[in-house]
Design an enzyme around this catalytic site. Structure first.
Site, PDB file in Angstrom:
ATOM      1  N   SER A 104     -59.740 -24.287  84.485  1.00 50.42           N
ATOM      2  CA  SER A 104     -59.915 -23.053  85.237  1.00 50.42           C
ATOM      3  C   SER A 104     -61.394 -22.817  85.544  1.00 50.42           C
ATOM      4  O   SER A 104     -62.229 -22.864  84.650  1.00 50.42           O
ATOM      5  CB  SER A 104     -59.349 -21.886  84.431  1.00 50.42           C
ATOM      6  OG  SER A 104     -59.486 -20.711  85.185  1.00 50.42           O
ATOM      7  N   GLY A 105     -61.696 -22.579  86.809  1.00 52.95           N
ATOM      8  CA  GLY A 105     -63.075 -22.327  87.208  1.00 52.95           C
ATOM      9  C   GLY A 105     -63.859 -23.584  87.530  1.00 52.95           C
ATOM     10  O   GLY A 105     -65.060 -23.526  87.804  1.00 52.95           O
ATOM     11  N   THR A 109     -59.752 -25.028  93.727  1.00 47.85           N
ATOM     12  CA  THR A 109     -59.293 -24.344  94.927  1.00 47.85           C
ATOM     13  C   THR A 109     -60.343 -24.407  96.034  1.00 47.85           C
ATOM     14  O   THR A 109     -60.023 -24.607  97.208  1.00 47.85           O
ATOM     15  CB  THR A 109     -58.913 -22.890  94.584  1.00 47.85           C
ATOM     16  OG1 THR A 109     -57.879 -22.940  93.602  1.00 47.85           O
ATOM     17  CG2 THR A 109     -58.404 -22.147  95.789  1.00 47.85           C
ATOM     18  N   ASN A 156     -62.472 -17.040  85.398  1.00 49.91           N
ATOM     19  CA  ASN A 156     -62.694 -17.264  86.825  1.00 49.91           C
ATOM     20  C   ASN A 156     -62.351 -15.985  87.579  1.00 49.91           C
ATOM     21  O   ASN A 156     -61.280 -15.436  87.408  1.00 49.91           O
ATOM     22  CB  ASN A 156     -61.813 -18.435  87.284  1.00 49.91           C
ATOM     23  CG  ASN A 156     -62.008 -18.779  88.751  1.00 49.91           C
ATOM     24  OD1 ASN A 156     -62.804 -18.138  89.454  1.00 49.91           O
ATOM     25  ND2 ASN A 156     -61.296 -19.783  89.213  1.00 49.91           N
ATOM     26  N   SER A 159     -59.094 -16.739  89.988  1.00 46.61           N
ATOM     27  CA  SER A 159     -58.322 -17.795  89.346  1.00 46.61           C
ATOM     28  C   SER A 159     -56.920 -17.916  89.951  1.00 46.61           C
ATOM     29  O   SER A 159     -56.200 -16.923  90.071  1.00 46.61           O
ATOM     30  CB  SER A 159     -58.208 -17.465  87.860  1.00 46.61           C
ATOM     31  OG  SER A 159     -57.533 -18.490  87.200  1.00 46.61           O
ATOM     32  N   SER A 160     -56.531 -19.123  90.320  1.00 43.70           N
ATOM     33  CA  SER A 160     -55.185 -19.328  90.858  1.00 43.70           C
ATOM     34  C   SER A 160     -54.221 -19.282  89.692  1.00 43.70           C
ATOM     35  O   SER A 160     -54.359 -20.038  88.745  1.00 43.70           O
ATOM     36  CB  SER A 160     -55.036 -20.698  91.516  1.00 43.70           C
ATOM     37  OG  SER A 160     -56.211 -21.077  92.166  1.00 43.70           O
ATOM     38  N   GLY A 370     -55.624 -27.504  85.388  1.00 42.45           N
ATOM     39  CA  GLY A 370     -55.830 -28.640  84.506  1.00 42.45           C
ATOM     40  C   GLY A 370     -55.430 -28.283  83.091  1.00 42.45           C
ATOM     41  O   GLY A 370     -54.852 -27.212  82.826  1.00 42.45           O
ATOM     42  N   GLU A 372     -55.286 -26.896  79.488  1.00 39.90           N
ATOM     43  CA  GLU A 372     -55.816 -25.648  78.932  1.00 39.90           C
ATOM     44  C   GLU A 372     -55.772 -25.713  77.418  1.00 39.90           C
ATOM     45  O   GLU A 372     -54.720 -25.988  76.838  1.00 39.90           O
ATOM     46  CB  GLU A 372     -55.013 -24.443  79.434  1.00 39.90           C
ATOM     47  CG  GLU A 372     -55.310 -24.129  80.877  1.00 39.90           C
ATOM     48  CD  GLU A 372     -54.800 -22.764  81.338  1.00 39.90           C
ATOM     49  OE1 GLU A 372     -53.960 -22.166  80.644  1.00 39.90           O
ATOM     50  OE2 GLU A 372     -55.259 -22.313  82.391  1.00 39.90           O
TER      51      GLU A 372
HETATM   52  P1  ATP Z   1     -58.430 -21.857  88.549  1.00 41.03           P
HETATM   53  O1  ATP Z   1     -57.744 -22.954  87.832  1.00 41.03           O
HETATM   54  O2  ATP Z   1     -58.724 -20.696  87.654  1.00 41.03           O
HETATM   55  O3  ATP Z   1     -57.764 -21.462  89.809  1.00 41.03           O
HETATM   56  P2  ATP Z   1     -60.362 -23.334  90.129  1.00 41.03           P
HETATM   57  O4  ATP Z   1     -60.632 -24.679  89.567  1.00 41.03           O
HETATM   58  O5  ATP Z   1     -59.450 -23.260  91.292  1.00 41.03           O
HETATM   59  O6  ATP Z   1     -59.910 -22.392  88.942  1.00 41.03           O
HETATM   60  P3  ATP Z   1     -62.258 -22.164  91.950  1.00 41.03           P
HETATM   61  O7  ATP Z   1     -61.612 -20.860  92.176  1.00 41.03           O
HETATM   62  O8  ATP Z   1     -62.137 -23.209  92.984  1.00 41.03           O
HETATM   63  O9  ATP Z   1     -61.784 -22.726  90.526  1.00 41.03           O
HETATM   64  O10 ATP Z   1     -63.821 -21.966  91.686  1.00 41.03           O
HETATM   65  C1  ATP Z   1     -64.323 -20.886  90.917  1.00 41.03           C
HETATM   66  C2  ATP Z   1     -65.585 -20.326  91.546  1.00 41.03           C
HETATM   67  O11 ATP Z   1     -66.642 -21.294  91.461  1.00 41.03           O
HETATM   68  C3  ATP Z   1     -65.456 -20.038  93.031  1.00 41.03           C
HETATM   69  O12 ATP Z   1     -64.959 -18.746  93.251  1.00 41.03           O
HETATM   70  C4  ATP Z   1     -66.893 -20.193  93.515  1.00 41.03           C
HETATM   71  O13 ATP Z   1     -67.631 -19.034  93.226  1.00 41.03           O
HETATM   72  C5  ATP Z   1     -67.445 -21.288  92.621  1.00 41.03           C
HETATM   73  N1  ATP Z   1     -67.380 -22.617  93.279  1.00 41.03           N
HETATM   74  C6  ATP Z   1     -66.456 -23.583  93.077  1.00 41.03           C
HETATM   75  N2  ATP Z   1     -66.699 -24.657  93.857  1.00 41.03           N
HETATM   76  C7  ATP Z   1     -67.794 -24.388  94.564  1.00 41.03           C
HETATM   77  C8  ATP Z   1     -68.583 -25.104  95.558  1.00 41.03           C
HETATM   78  N3  ATP Z   1     -68.254 -26.322  95.963  1.00 41.03           N
HETATM   79  N4  ATP Z   1     -69.677 -24.493  96.069  1.00 41.03           N
HETATM   80  C9  ATP Z   1     -70.029 -23.247  95.664  1.00 41.03           C
HETATM   81  N5  ATP Z   1     -69.350 -22.526  94.730  1.00 41.03           N
HETATM   82  C10 ATP Z   1     -68.244 -23.075  94.188  1.00 41.03           C
HETATM   83 MG    MG Z   2     -57.778 -22.239  91.681  1.00 43.61          MG
END
Ligand code: ATP
Ligand code: MG
Length: 681
Positions: A104-105, A109, A156, A159-160, A370, A372
């Site tokens: 997460s984070g 996404t 996050n 967070s999705s 991923g 947890e």
């Molecule tokens: P979850 O499993 O909780 O959904 P995730 O892996 O989908 O987590 P994201 O929501 O994609 O995580 O990323 C978390 C935050 O990190 C985003 O809201 C953004 O602020 C920052 N971030 C992620 N990737 C990038 C990037 N390539 N450039 C800039 N900021 C990023």
């Molecule tokens: Mg996500």
């Protein structure tokens, strides 16, 4: 073309490390992160570290740099992988998929959005209106799904809370014609009263009535951002094609959930009574149901006696609260599933005739939670980690199978590579009759009071000997298993201790039939559509519904089947620290992720085999200027001989093998050197 990176940025492919050790891997990862190089290859896999700051590397010019290029011709980037998947799909009519994983984070996404944007940017060069409209809907669907499926958590802000797999369909021109979305395990625990203020689904935050309804005024103030988000969601819903009636129903359901959060029960000594009849009135207005029926569903449940008689049984206070929360969760879950279904009905490919339009090919993008490992791991973590075992199993199978097949086709000797096969852990969870899910289901279906601990005893008895399962009894004095309710699974990514508390409840369908029937009888058509199972009366509800774990298992098996017939590309996301800082690289946390993503093993496999392969003609075309015997044209009888001349002139003989149609290259160093020579000419 984008400049290849200099050495001061570290190795752009982990395959180039002098030695494959954790230390060297981590040094390289950290150096690159600190230099703002967040992407690194392992062959065709992209490792990404969340930069937690805006980087100017996703613009139009960068897209142009990657378009149609080979992986090693540019610095590592998501676009390189997106392009590789797109090329395979277009040139070889292969279905491909891009699997994005990480905790997460970690940036999954965001990565999936950049990949979608890349694909949108490089397709439909002629700007055909119908293709543009498909692209628009596909991109807009992201906004809606995020609003309804993402929540602010400790880890996050966005967070999705669901896993998403999206197929994009292409016609023979390589232009998108439609798509399909599958969602996996939206977390049911969030929209309930107890934690509505802590974990907030984005859509509630942006929801105009939110402040007036939410009991905890301190939770948040509607900011400009939130109202912008609300406008964006409304606009997206309209673009996708939701009708005014549907949008109104959606918002009424959201209001209902918030009202349910305000609903309290008390006891008059004899009966349970509702606090605030007004709330019930609102709820019945919003759900277009009779107030009396709504009241009844909240306070009573209908049960069939052994003799086939139907009676109404009053709830006690605890049951009433439990029913209310289950109702709120189910409303949200069904709303989400309905929205996904509605989007699918719009984006599904219609009128596609392969005879006329050629083969319809697909690129799938998987953005799924991923591994947890928390301090307290429950049923949700169990499901998520099982899902990751399945994906790891697929990764092993596909990478091995893919390599083996190609080597065989090309007449190259295959060297066997040892690595851990996690099938044994997958079996521990999913095997019929013996696996954890079966034992859970059995406990849920047993009449009478089977508690979580009784179920755990049964697991301990049946699985106590399993090498990847540990019951507490087997490790007295182990600090990580302090409680009677704990059991532990040795996952491929590490040991996880789960608390069995709540497992049975979460696995069962906890919603009383009375609520389902209430919703089915609503005069709001949209709402009614979400509750087809409410049609049954209590005496008809004899067949037990499938449990949550079994439904999840079935959906993950279907997902794996879908992925297994595609050519896979991987993005492995790493979260650099727990505080969302662009400056901090937390060595311990990062190393942990590198270990459980199996990245070192990945490098080893890559180095043991051939990381790159290219048809002779293409290799020749690109590098013929680096060799006197091939420039401007070669006089040899075959392209293969000409390629051999280039390889020999550079002294790369030990790094390559010659297949029937392709040159196989072991390390990227060879290709990087050729690229540099080519650029220097
Ligand atoms: P979850 O499993 O909780 O959904 P995730 O892996 O989908 O987590 P994201 O929501 O994609 O995580 O990323 C978390 C935050 O990190 C985003 O809201 C953004 O602020 C920052 N971030 C992620 N990737 C990038 C990037 N390539 N450039 C800039 N900021 C990023
Ligand atoms: Mg996500």
């Amino acid at each position: 073309m984008a400049e290849l990176e200099g050495l001061e940025f570290g190795k752009s492919d982990f395959v180039l490390l002098d030695e494959v050790t954790m230390e060297q891997f981590m040094d390289n990862l950290k150096l690159r992160f600190e230099k703002g190089r967040i992407y690194t290859f392992i062959g065709e896999v992209v490792v990404s570290v969340n930069p937690y700051k805006h980087l100017d590397i996703y613009g139009k010019e960068v897209i142009e740099d990657y378009r149609g290029r080979e992986l090693y011709e540019n610095p590592p980037h998501l676009f390189a992988v997106a392009d590789a998947a797109y090329k395979a799909m277009k040139r070889r009519a292969k279905d491909t998929c891009i699997v994005i994983s990480g905790e997460s984070g970690a940036g999954k996404t965001e990565a999936s959005k950049y990949i979608m944007q890349y694909i949108a940017a490089i397709t439909n060069p002629n700007q055909r209106a119908e293709v543009e409209s498909v692209k628009n809907v596909l991109l807009k669907s992201n906004c809606v799904l995020e609003a309804f499926g993402n929540a602010k958590t400790n880890r996050n802000d966005n967070s999705s809370r669901f896993g998403k797999y999206m197929d994009i369909n292409f016609n023979f021109n390589g232009d998108p014609t439609g798509g399909h979305i599958n969602n996996y395990l939206l977390e049911k625990v969030r929209p309930s009263r107890s934690n509505i203020t802590i974990s907030k689904y984005t859509v509630f935050l942006s929801f105009p009535f939110f402040l007036s309804l939410c009991h905890s005024k301190s939770s948040s103030q509607a900011s400009n951002n939130d109202s912008l988000c609300h406008k964006a969601v409304m606009a997206a819903l309209k673009v996708i094609g939701f009708t005014t009636e549907e949008i109104s129903s959606i918002y009424k359901i959201l209001s209902t959930i918030l009202h349910l959060g305000n609903l309290q029960f008390t006891s008059d000594g004899e009966h349970v009574v509702l606090v605030g009849e007004d709330t019930v009135k609102h709820i019945s207005e919003l759900t277009s149901t009779e107030p009396e029926n709504t009241r009844k569903a909240l306070l009573y449940r209908t049960v069939a006696t052994g003799g086939g008689e139907v009676i109404e049984k009053g709830h006690n206070e605890q049951e009433a609260s439990y029913g209310r929360d289950a109702f709120a969760k189910a409303l949200y879950e069904r709303l989400f599933a309905w929205i996904v279904g509605r989007i699918n009905s719009v984006i599904e490919v219609k009128d596609y005739n392969p005879a006329l339009h050629g083969k319809n090919t697909v690129i799938g993008v998987l953005d799924i939670y991923g591994f947890e490992i928390f301090d307290n791991n429950s049923f949700e973590q169990f499901c998520i980690n099982y899902c990751n075992e399945k994906l790891q199993q697929l990764f092993i199978e596909l990478i091995l199978r893919q390599e083996q097949d190609e080597y065989q086709r090309e007449g190259i000797t295959w060297q066997h590579i040892e690595y851990f096969n996690n099938q044994i852990i997958v079996d521990l969870v999913e095997q019929p009759h013996k696996g954890i899910i079966s034992i859970l289901d059995e406990a849920c279906l047993t009449a009478g009071k089977v508690t979580d601990t009784v179920c755990l005893d049964s697991m301990n008895k049946k699985l106590g000997q399993h090498p990847h399962y540990t019951s507490r009894k087997l490790c007295p004095g182990d600090k990580t298993m302090e409680f009677n309710r704990d059991f532990r699974i040795r996952h491929y990514a590490g040991d996880v201790t789960y608390s069995v508390e709540g497992f049975l409840d979460k696995n069962k369908d906890p919603l009383f039939q009375d609520f389902k029937r209430l919703m089915y009888n609503s005069s709001d058509h949209v709402l009614k559509e979400m509750w087809p199972d409410g049609k049954m009366s209590i005496t008809e509800v004899t067949k037990r519904p499938l449990t949550a774990a079994t439904l999840f298992k079935n959906s993950i098996i279907a997902l794996v089947d879908k992925l297994a017939c595609k050519e896979p590309y991987y993005v492995r996301c790493i979260k650099p620290n727990e505080v969302k800082s662009p400056l901090l690289f937390d060595d311990g946390r990062c190393q942990h992720q590198v270990a459980y993503l199996g990245l070192l093993e990945n490098v080893r496999v890559r180095r043991a085999g051939f990381a790159y392969r290219q048809p002779y003609a293409r290799f020749l075309q690109r590098y013929k200027m680096t060799c006197e015997y091939t420039w401007p044209n070669h006089l040899m009888s075959t392209d293969q001989e000409a390629v051999e001349a280039i390889v020999n002139q550079h002294g790369f003989e030990d790094d390559v093998a010659y297949g029937h149609t392709k040159l196989f290259v072991r390390t990227p160093r060879t290709l990087f050197t050729l690229e540099q020579e080519r650029a220097a000419l």
